[in-house]
Scaffold this motif. Structure first.
Motif, PDB file in Angstrom:
ATOM      1  N   ARG A  85       0.844  -1.196   0.000  1.00 39.59           N
ATOM      2  CA  ARG A  85       0.000   0.000   0.000  1.00 39.59           C
ATOM      3  C   ARG A  85       0.878   1.245   0.000  1.00 39.59           C
ATOM      4  O   ARG A  85       1.544   1.542   0.995  1.00 39.59           O
ATOM      5  CB  ARG A  85      -0.911  -0.003   1.222  1.00 39.59           C
ATOM      6  N   PRO A  86       0.918   1.986  -1.103  1.00 34.97           N
ATOM      7  CA  PRO A  86       1.786   3.164  -1.153  1.00 34.97           C
ATOM      8  C   PRO A  86       1.301   4.257  -0.218  1.00 34.97           C
ATOM      9  O   PRO A  86       0.104   4.445  -0.017  1.00 34.97           O
ATOM     10  CB  PRO A  86       1.691   3.602  -2.621  1.00 34.97           C
ATOM     11  N   GLU A  87       2.263   4.970   0.378  1.00 30.30           N
ATOM     12  CA  GLU A  87       1.909   6.059   1.287  1.00 30.30           C
ATOM     13  C   GLU A  87       1.426   7.288   0.531  1.00 30.30           C
ATOM     14  O   GLU A  87       0.668   8.096   1.059  1.00 30.30           O
ATOM     15  CB  GLU A  87       3.126   6.414   2.143  1.00 30.30           C
ATOM     16  N   ALA A  88       1.880   7.462  -0.690  1.00 30.10           N
ATOM     17  CA  ALA A  88       1.482   8.595  -1.523  1.00 30.10           C
ATOM     18  C   ALA A  88       0.949   8.059  -2.844  1.00 30.10           C
ATOM     19  O   ALA A  88       1.155   6.887  -3.174  1.00 30.10           O
ATOM     20  CB  ALA A  88       2.677   9.512  -1.756  1.00 30.10           C
ATOM     21  N   PRO A  89       0.247   8.879  -3.619  1.00 31.61           N
ATOM     22  CA  PRO A  89      -0.237   8.405  -4.920  1.00 31.61           C
ATOM     23  C   PRO A  89       0.912   7.864  -5.762  1.00 31.61           C
ATOM     24  O   PRO A  89       1.993   8.462  -5.808  1.00 31.61           O
ATOM     25  CB  PRO A  89      -0.844   9.668  -5.543  1.00 31.61           C
ATOM     26  N   PRO A  90       0.723   6.733  -6.415  1.00 30.68           N
ATOM     27  CA  PRO A  90       1.812   6.143  -7.200  1.00 30.68           C
ATOM     28  C   PRO A  90       2.178   7.009  -8.396  1.00 30.68           C
ATOM     29  O   PRO A  90       1.377   7.813  -8.881  1.00 30.68           O
ATOM     30  CB  PRO A  90       1.240   4.794  -7.636  1.00 30.68           C
ATOM     31  N   LEU A  91       3.394   6.812  -8.868  1.00 31.60           N
ATOM     32  CA  LEU A  91       3.870   7.545 -10.038  1.00 31.60           C
ATOM     33  C   LEU A  91       3.368   6.922 -11.334  1.00 31.60           C
ATOM     34  O   LEU A  91       3.298   7.596 -12.363  1.00 31.60           O
ATOM     35  CB  LEU A  91       5.401   7.576 -10.046  1.00 31.60           C
ATOM     36  N   ALA A  92       3.052   5.632 -11.301  1.00 31.47           N
ATOM     37  CA  ALA A  92       2.586   4.941 -12.506  1.00 31.47           C
ATOM     38  C   ALA A  92       1.943   3.625 -12.099  1.00 31.47           C
ATOM     39  O   ALA A  92       2.199   3.096 -11.013  1.00 31.47           O
ATOM     40  CB  ALA A  92       3.741   4.688 -13.470  1.00 31.47           C
ATOM     41  N   LEU A  93       1.119   3.103 -13.002  1.00 28.26           N
ATOM     42  CA  LEU A  93       0.501   1.791 -12.830  1.00 28.26           C
ATOM     43  C   LEU A  93       0.903   0.913 -14.006  1.00 28.26           C
ATOM     44  O   LEU A  93       0.765   1.314 -15.167  1.00 28.26           O
ATOM     45  CB  LEU A  93      -1.022   1.919 -12.787  1.00 28.26           C
ATOM     46  N   VAL A  94       1.413  -0.277 -13.705  1.00 32.48           N
ATOM     47  CA  VAL A  94       1.725  -1.273 -14.730  1.00 32.48           C
ATOM     48  C   VAL A  94       0.796  -2.455 -14.488  1.00 32.48           C
ATOM     49  O   VAL A  94       0.788  -3.025 -13.395  1.00 32.48           O
ATOM     50  CB  VAL A  94       3.197  -1.720 -14.661  1.00 32.48           C
ATOM     51  N   THR A  95       0.017  -2.821 -15.487  1.00 31.92           N
ATOM     52  CA  THR A  95      -1.016  -3.824 -15.277  1.00 31.92           C
ATOM     53  C   THR A  95      -1.210  -4.674 -16.518  1.00 31.92           C
ATOM     54  O   THR A  95      -0.920  -4.237 -17.634  1.00 31.92           O
ATOM     55  CB  THR A  95      -2.355  -3.154 -14.899  1.00 31.92           C
ATOM     56  N   SER A  96      -1.701  -5.882 -16.310  1.00 31.88           N
ATOM     57  CA  SER A  96      -2.060  -6.745 -17.437  1.00 31.88           C
ATOM     58  C   SER A  96      -3.557  -6.739 -17.682  1.00 31.88           C
ATOM     59  O   SER A  96      -4.032  -7.410 -18.599  1.00 31.88           O
ATOM     60  CB  SER A  96      -1.589  -8.181 -17.166  1.00 31.88           C
TER      61      SER A  96
END
Length: 401
Positions: A85-96
């Motif tokens: 669970r990231p503490e801040a908004p993520p920089l990017a999402l990598v998904t399938s």
């Protein structure tokens, strides 16, 4: 850890050790990149984690992985942080599993396809956007800017890719196709003298408006045969057949005069015109007729049937070439060869092959890193094998025979 397309337990243990040795040092940085890897197939999970690690290296970010419990040992071997669970908004999402209807306000990389490694990307530089709304137009713009102008260089390679892609279509001449077409029509009890319209690849609950418009048009039409590869009400309609998977590729293509497709289709590259009634990544590349409304869809159907009945071409030569170039871009130009990953067709041997690769590769020097950097810095909609900004990189394609 689940081993579907993974090999035996020994291979999995060796894979974890090799991945940890190759990737185990977690990237630093305050931000994080989130990888979603909920698939059961090791090939998809490994690709997603690999691309995510490359993005982490580019952005100097930590890796957070959302996945099934059985894949967490592999995620940790790839350097995932313990708390996903990231503490801040993520920089990017990598998904399938990118939901094309969901608008996001962060870069999304959608790992997909077969080959070695393919991925689409969407960068919301102008505000939140979704794959469904933006990706085809951005791919179309990339195609017009970087592929179509270099068609003479790419053509030999595109022809070879097309030749490979038609391996399931065992027809060599127009005479063979006509003979198969008449045989298929006789087998289904339809009139071979009428144009035959085939409807492909509709997914339930998607593109419903245009699919329903197609079914309604077919039910009222008196001038053509209709082959639906999906269940539709056909009782009492002598020209409608629900063929499902009962026809081989060779028979299906031979019988089809015009196709209605609800996903990307290779058919225009092989001389069969397509009305693109559903969402498709390559819908803006100019290979198919794309309706913008049910009214326009019905007009395209009527026009295609009328032209086919009179023996007039529905597919232009430029559309055919665009289709082959889009096929090339999908299967070759955007398939990145990487020593970090085995080819998709390794299948049951994938875990062993991946472990071998990771024991002997130098990640930082792999072509994947250059491909990710190009895509990210230029905000391009896909990973690419070649640097399309450098025409010299495409010159060897012109020598392919």
């Amino acid at each position: 850890m689940r081993r579907r397309v993974g090999g035996d337990g020994g291979h999995v243990d060796r894979l974890l050790a090799a991945a940890s040795a190759c990737w185990g040092n977690s990237p630093g940085g305050d931000g994080c990149v989130v990888a979603e890897a909920y698939d059961e197939d090791l090939r998809i999970v490994a690709r997603t984690l690999t691309v995510a690690r490359a993005v982490c290296g580019l952005l100097s970010a930590r890796l957070a992985v959302l996945t099934r419990a059985e894949w967490m040992p592999l995620a940790r071997a790839y350097g995932a942080v313990q708390d996903p669970r990231p503490e801040a908004p993520p920089l990017a999402l990598v998904t399938s599993r990118a939901d094309r209807a969901v608008a996001r306000d962060l870069p999304v990389v959608h790992v997909h396809g077969t080959g070695t490694l393919q991925a689409y990307a969407l960068f919301p530089d102008q505000g939140p956007c979704s794959m469904g709304d933006e990706l085809p137009a951005r791919i179309g713009a990339f195609f017009e800017r970087h592929v179509w102008p270099h068609r003479d260089l790419i053509r030999p390679s595109a022809e070879r890719v097309a030749w490979r892609a038609r391996s399931d279509y065992q027809v060599r001449t127009d005479t063979e196709r006509r003979q198969l077409r008449h045989h298929g029509c006789a087998r289904l009890g339809i009139d071979a003298d009428r144009p035959t319209i085939a409807v492909f690849r509709h997914t339930p609950d998607r593109d419903t408006e245009l699919f329903d418009a197609t079914v309604d048009y077919a039910a009222a039409d008196e001038s053509a045969n209709w082959l639906f590869h999906d269940p539709v009400p056909a009782a009492g309609h002598p020209r409608i057949r629900c063929v499902g998977a009962t026809l081989s590729t060779t028979m299906s293509w031979s019988m089809t005069d015009v196709a209605v497709a609800f996903g990307d289709s290779d058919l225009p590259g092989f001389g069969i015109p397509v009305i693109q009634a559903g969402w498709a990544e390559g819908g803006a590349c100019g290979a198919a007729h794309v309706p913008g409304s049910p009214y326009e869809h019905r007009r395209l159907l009527a026009d295609a049937i009328a032209k086919q009945a009179k023996g007039e071409p529905v597919l232009g030569p430029e559309q055919r070439e665009r289709a082959r170039l889009w096929l090339w871009l999908r299967r070759c130009g955007s398939d990145v060869p990487s020593q970090l990953l085995p080819h998709w067709e390794q299948a049951d041997d994938y875990a062993r092959a991946l472990a071998v690769n990771l024991r002997h590769v130098e990640p930082g020097g792999d072509p994947l890193y250059a491909a990710v950097r190009r895509m990210w810095e230029r905000r391009e909609p896909m990973l690419t094998r070649f640097d399309f900004h450098d025409p010299a990189a495409l010159i060897p394609l012109g020598n392919a025979r």
